[in-house]
Design a protein around this motif. Structure first.
Motif, PDB file in Angstrom:
ATOM      1  N   GLY A  88       0.793  -1.218   0.000  1.00  0.00           N
ATOM      2  CA  GLY A  88       0.000   0.000   0.000  1.00  0.00           C
ATOM      3  C   GLY A  88       0.825   1.266   0.000  1.00  0.00           C
ATOM      4  O   GLY A  88       0.429   2.270   0.600  1.00  0.00           O
ATOM      5  N   THR A  89       1.975   1.233  -0.685  1.00  0.00           N
ATOM      6  CA  THR A  89       2.802   2.436  -0.756  1.00  0.00           C
ATOM      7  C   THR A  89       3.597   2.442  -2.050  1.00  0.00           C
ATOM      8  O   THR A  89       3.693   1.437  -2.760  1.00  0.00           O
ATOM      9  CB  THR A  89       3.749   2.548   0.451  1.00  0.00           C
ATOM     10  N   SER A  90       4.197   3.584  -2.332  1.00  0.00           N
ATOM     11  CA  SER A  90       5.106   3.782  -3.461  1.00  0.00           C
ATOM     12  C   SER A  90       5.718   5.151  -3.257  1.00  0.00           C
ATOM     13  O   SER A  90       5.287   5.912  -2.376  1.00  0.00           O
ATOM     14  CB  SER A  90       4.356   3.734  -4.798  1.00  0.00           C
ATOM     15  N   ARG A  91       6.709   5.507  -4.052  1.00  0.00           N
ATOM     16  CA  ARG A  91       7.296   6.839  -3.891  1.00  0.00           C
ATOM     17  C   ARG A  91       6.265   7.928  -4.224  1.00  0.00           C
ATOM     18  O   ARG A  91       6.165   8.932  -3.528  1.00  0.00           O
ATOM     19  CB  ARG A  91       8.528   6.982  -4.796  1.00  0.00           C
ATOM     20  N   LEU A  92       5.479   7.716  -5.275  1.00  0.00           N
ATOM     21  CA  LEU A  92       4.492   8.706  -5.683  1.00  0.00           C
ATOM     22  C   LEU A  92       3.121   8.342  -5.129  1.00  0.00           C
ATOM     23  O   LEU A  92       2.659   7.210  -5.289  1.00  0.00           O
ATOM     24  CB  LEU A  92       4.427   8.794  -7.215  1.00  0.00           C
ATOM     25  N   LYS A  93       2.486   9.312  -4.454  1.00  0.00           N
ATOM     26  CA  LYS A  93       1.117   9.143  -3.969  1.00  0.00           C
ATOM     27  C   LYS A  93       0.203  10.112  -4.721  1.00  0.00           C
ATOM     28  O   LYS A  93       0.630  11.181  -5.144  1.00  0.00           O
ATOM     29  CB  LYS A  93       0.999   9.421  -2.464  1.00  0.00           C
ATOM     30  N   SER A  94      -1.055   9.736  -4.851  1.00  0.00           N
ATOM     31  CA  SER A  94      -2.009  10.572  -5.550  1.00  0.00           C
ATOM     32  C   SER A  94      -2.289  11.858  -4.768  1.00  0.00           C
ATOM     33  O   SER A  94      -2.802  11.798  -3.650  1.00  0.00           O
ATOM     34  CB  SER A  94      -3.319   9.804  -5.749  1.00  0.00           C
ATOM     35  N   PRO A  95      -1.979  13.025  -5.310  1.00  0.00           N
ATOM     36  CA  PRO A  95      -2.288  14.278  -4.610  1.00  0.00           C
ATOM     37  C   PRO A  95      -3.779  14.451  -4.349  1.00  0.00           C
ATOM     38  O   PRO A  95      -4.170  14.960  -3.295  1.00  0.00           O
ATOM     39  CB  PRO A  95      -1.756  15.357  -5.558  1.00  0.00           C
ATOM     40  N   SER A  96      -4.619  14.025  -5.283  1.00  0.00           N
ATOM     41  CA  SER A  96      -6.062  14.192  -5.093  1.00  0.00           C
ATOM     42  C   SER A  96      -6.576  13.301  -3.972  1.00  0.00           C
ATOM     43  O   SER A  96      -7.410  13.726  -3.162  1.00  0.00           O
ATOM     44  CB  SER A  96      -6.808  13.882  -6.397  1.00  0.00           C
ATOM     45  N   ALA A  97      -6.080  12.080  -3.885  1.00  0.00           N
ATOM     46  CA  ALA A  97      -6.496  11.184  -2.804  1.00  0.00           C
ATOM     47  C   ALA A  97      -5.970  11.671  -1.464  1.00  0.00           C
ATOM     48  O   ALA A  97      -6.665  11.591  -0.440  1.00  0.00           O
ATOM     49  CB  ALA A  97      -6.021   9.763  -3.076  1.00  0.00           C
ATOM     50  N   ALA A  98      -4.749  12.181  -1.438  1.00  0.00           N
ATOM     51  CA  ALA A  98      -4.180  12.707  -0.193  1.00  0.00           C
ATOM     52  C   ALA A  98      -4.983  13.912   0.300  1.00  0.00           C
ATOM     53  O   ALA A  98      -5.225  14.065   1.503  1.00  0.00           O
ATOM     54  CB  ALA A  98      -2.725  13.087  -0.412  1.00  0.00           C
ATOM     55  N   ALA A  99      -5.424  14.754  -0.621  1.00  0.00           N
ATOM     56  CA  ALA A  99      -6.236  15.905  -0.248  1.00  0.00           C
ATOM     57  C   ALA A  99      -7.579  15.459   0.323  1.00  0.00           C
ATOM     58  O   ALA A  99      -8.102  16.049   1.282  1.00  0.00           O
ATOM     59  CB  ALA A  99      -6.448  16.816  -1.459  1.00  0.00           C
ATOM     60  N   LEU A 100      -8.127  14.402  -0.249  1.00  0.00           N
ATOM     61  CA  LEU A 100      -9.386  13.852   0.255  1.00  0.00           C
ATOM     62  C   LEU A 100      -9.206  13.315   1.668  1.00  0.00           C
ATOM     63  O   LEU A 100     -10.025  13.567   2.563  1.00  0.00           O
ATOM     64  CB  LEU A 100      -9.873  12.746  -0.678  1.00  0.00           C
ATOM     65  N   ALA A 101      -8.124  12.576   1.893  1.00  0.00           N
ATOM     66  CA  ALA A 101      -7.859  11.998   3.210  1.00  0.00           C
ATOM     67  C   ALA A 101      -7.716  13.084   4.273  1.00  0.00           C
ATOM     68  O   ALA A 101      -8.119  12.894   5.434  1.00  0.00           O
ATOM     69  CB  ALA A 101      -6.596  11.141   3.149  1.00  0.00           C
ATOM     70  N   ALA A 102      -7.142  14.201   3.895  1.00  0.00           N
ATOM     71  CA  ALA A 102      -6.920  15.287   4.853  1.00  0.00           C
ATOM     72  C   ALA A 102      -8.222  15.851   5.414  1.00  0.00           C
ATOM     73  O   ALA A 102      -8.229  16.457   6.488  1.00  0.00           O
ATOM     74  CB  ALA A 102      -6.109  16.397   4.190  1.00  0.00           C
ATOM     75  N   ARG A 103      -9.326  15.633   4.709  1.00  0.00           N
ATOM     76  CA  ARG A 103     -10.611  16.161   5.162  1.00  0.00           C
ATOM     77  C   ARG A 103     -11.343  15.207   6.094  1.00  0.00           C
ATOM     78  O   ARG A 103     -12.425  15.525   6.595  1.00  0.00           O
ATOM     79  CB  ARG A 103     -11.505  16.458   3.946  1.00  0.00           C
ATOM     80  N   TYR A 104     -10.766  14.026   6.343  1.00  0.00           N
ATOM     81  CA  TYR A 104     -11.464  12.998   7.100  1.00  0.00           C
ATOM     82  C   TYR A 104     -11.058  12.917   8.565  1.00  0.00           C
ATOM     83  O   TYR A 104     -11.454  12.021   9.283  1.00  0.00           O
ATOM     84  CB  TYR A 104     -11.230  11.625   6.459  1.00  0.00           C
ATOM     85  N   GLY A 105     -10.248  13.849   9.029  1.00  0.00           N
ATOM     86  CA  GLY A 105      -9.752  13.790  10.394  1.00  0.00           C
ATOM     87  C   GLY A 105     -10.849  13.991  11.435  1.00  0.00           C
ATOM     88  O   GLY A 105     -11.873  14.630  11.187  1.00  0.00           O
ATOM     89  N   GLN A 106     -10.610  13.435  12.626  1.00  0.00           N
ATOM     90  CA  GLN A 106     -11.554  13.548  13.734  1.00  0.00           C
ATOM     91  C   GLN A 106     -10.770  13.682  15.037  1.00  0.00           C
ATOM     92  O   GLN A 106      -9.823  12.923  15.274  1.00  0.00           O
ATOM     93  CB  GLN A 106     -12.447  12.306  13.796  1.00  0.00           C
ATOM     94  N   PRO A 107     -11.130  14.610  15.917  1.00  0.00           N
ATOM     95  CA  PRO A 107     -10.453  14.713  17.212  1.00  0.00           C
ATOM     96  C   PRO A 107     -10.689  13.451  18.045  1.00  0.00           C
ATOM     97  O   PRO A 107     -11.799  12.906  18.049  1.00  0.00           O
ATOM     98  CB  PRO A 107     -11.122  15.929  17.866  1.00  0.00           C
TER      99      PRO A 107
END
Length: 344
Positions: free
Chosen positions: A178-197
């Protein structure tokens, strides 16, 4: 690092022995729980603990141990899922194949110590893993020394494994899922919106230092969007995955790029295997890597590992990011264990 790890290994000799306790056995293996003292920086004492479960294959003497490193918002449960374990447990499958595993909770997660969130970075994760490896090599974690160690990391855990292998020479082989040197910027941006305290999740809030807002988690309803290719996953697995979610720290997120810093992967001098799902939105998206075949993926990754004696890849059809939690997980285990047998 060549100085600190032997010192840590010497310190843990008694401490690990005193904190080792029996745990339920998996099929064809005998397991023990233990806590290994670790430091979060090379100039600090080993005042924290990494919890792990060491499983030794029954009736066989394993000289190699797989150290299993989970990703963000997961724990050791990722590698030994508590549902249909014969299908979803890498630990179970490895034991049946005669392999030893050390399945840990990373620093700041689950049963391991929870330092101040600012201490829980990608570097401190890598150092902690390297100290666990040193204890396994020295025989202070377990009944005897292991001659070889394979770091098996998933997602963020793979980044930790890369850094541990590069900076601290903590592996004889790397399996990176589940990794590689290059990650999808669009998917990473999506993940950043899913945080929860973590304050919104009492079970997790009870684990972390009071008032430390640097520990966060991910929202249940959003988790499947990035982790799964839903048609290829059991809804019960997805539900149990959310119920057992764990924490990560903001400091980990801020330092995740450390494993991709210049000179890190270039210093890896052991065999490397990449394992990805072709429906992984983070790794195999149009704005990430060519996952059309193992050859294509190796072509993308090989330049970053010039010192590795070999770089191989497995691309799994109809599998998303959380490889272990898809119905085709057993195929991943077969390919990983076969590769480790030949190259570990």
């Amino acid at each position: 690092m060549k100085i600190i790890l032997p010192r840590v290994a010497a310190v843990v000799a008694l401490a690990v022995a005193l904190t080792t306790s029996p745990a339920p056995a998996v099929a064809s293996a005998t397991c023990s729980e233990m806590r290994v003292p670790v430091a979060t920086a090379v100039d600090q004492p080993a005042r924290h603990r990494i919890w792990g479960r060491l499983c030794l294959p029954a009736g066989r003497t394993a000289t190699t141990v797989h150290v299993l490193v989970h990703g963000l918002n997961y724990s050791h449960v990722y590698w030994d899922f508590p549902y249909r374990r014969h299908h979803y447990s890498y630990v179970e499958r490895a034991g049946r194949a005669g392999h030893a595993t050390f399945n840990l909770d990373r620093i700041g997660v689950g049963r391991s110590s929870h330092p101040a969130s600012g201490e829980v970075t990608t570097q401190s994760n890598a150092l902690a893993v390297a100290q666990v490896v040193a204890a396994l090599r020295a025989g202070t974690a377990g009944r005897r020394p292991f001659a070889k160690v394979v770091l098996v990391g998933h997602s963020y855990g793979a980044e930790v494994a890369i850094l541990a292998a590069s900076r601290f020479h903590a592996a004889d082989a790397l399996v990176l899922t589940g990794t590689s040197r290059l990650k999808s910027p669009s998917a990473a941006a999506l993940a950043a919106r899913y945080g929860q305290p973590v304050s919104e999740v009492p079970r997790l809030a009870a684990q972390v230092p009071a008032g430390d807002y640097g520990y966060v988690t991910v929202r249940d309803e959003q988790r499947p969007a990035l982790m799964y290719h839903r048609p290829a996953a059991d809804p019960e697995v997805i539900a149990r995955d959310s119920a057992t979610k764990e924490t990560n720290t903001i400091s980990e997120l801020m330092t995740i790029g450390d494993a991709a810093a210049p000179g890190v992967s270039e210093a890896v001098s052991v065999p490397v295997l990449f394992v990805v799902g072709d429906r992984d939105r983070l790794i195999c998206a149009a704005d990430a890597n060519d996952c059309s075949s193992p050859v294509a993926l190796v072509r993308d990754q090989r330049p970053y590992y010039p010192g590795a004696p070999r770089v191989d890849a497995v691309v799994l059809d109809d599998v998303g990011h959380a490889i272990n939690l898809h119905r085709r997980a057993p195929m991943a285990y077969i390919r990983m264990l076969d590769w480790i047998t030949r190259n570990g």
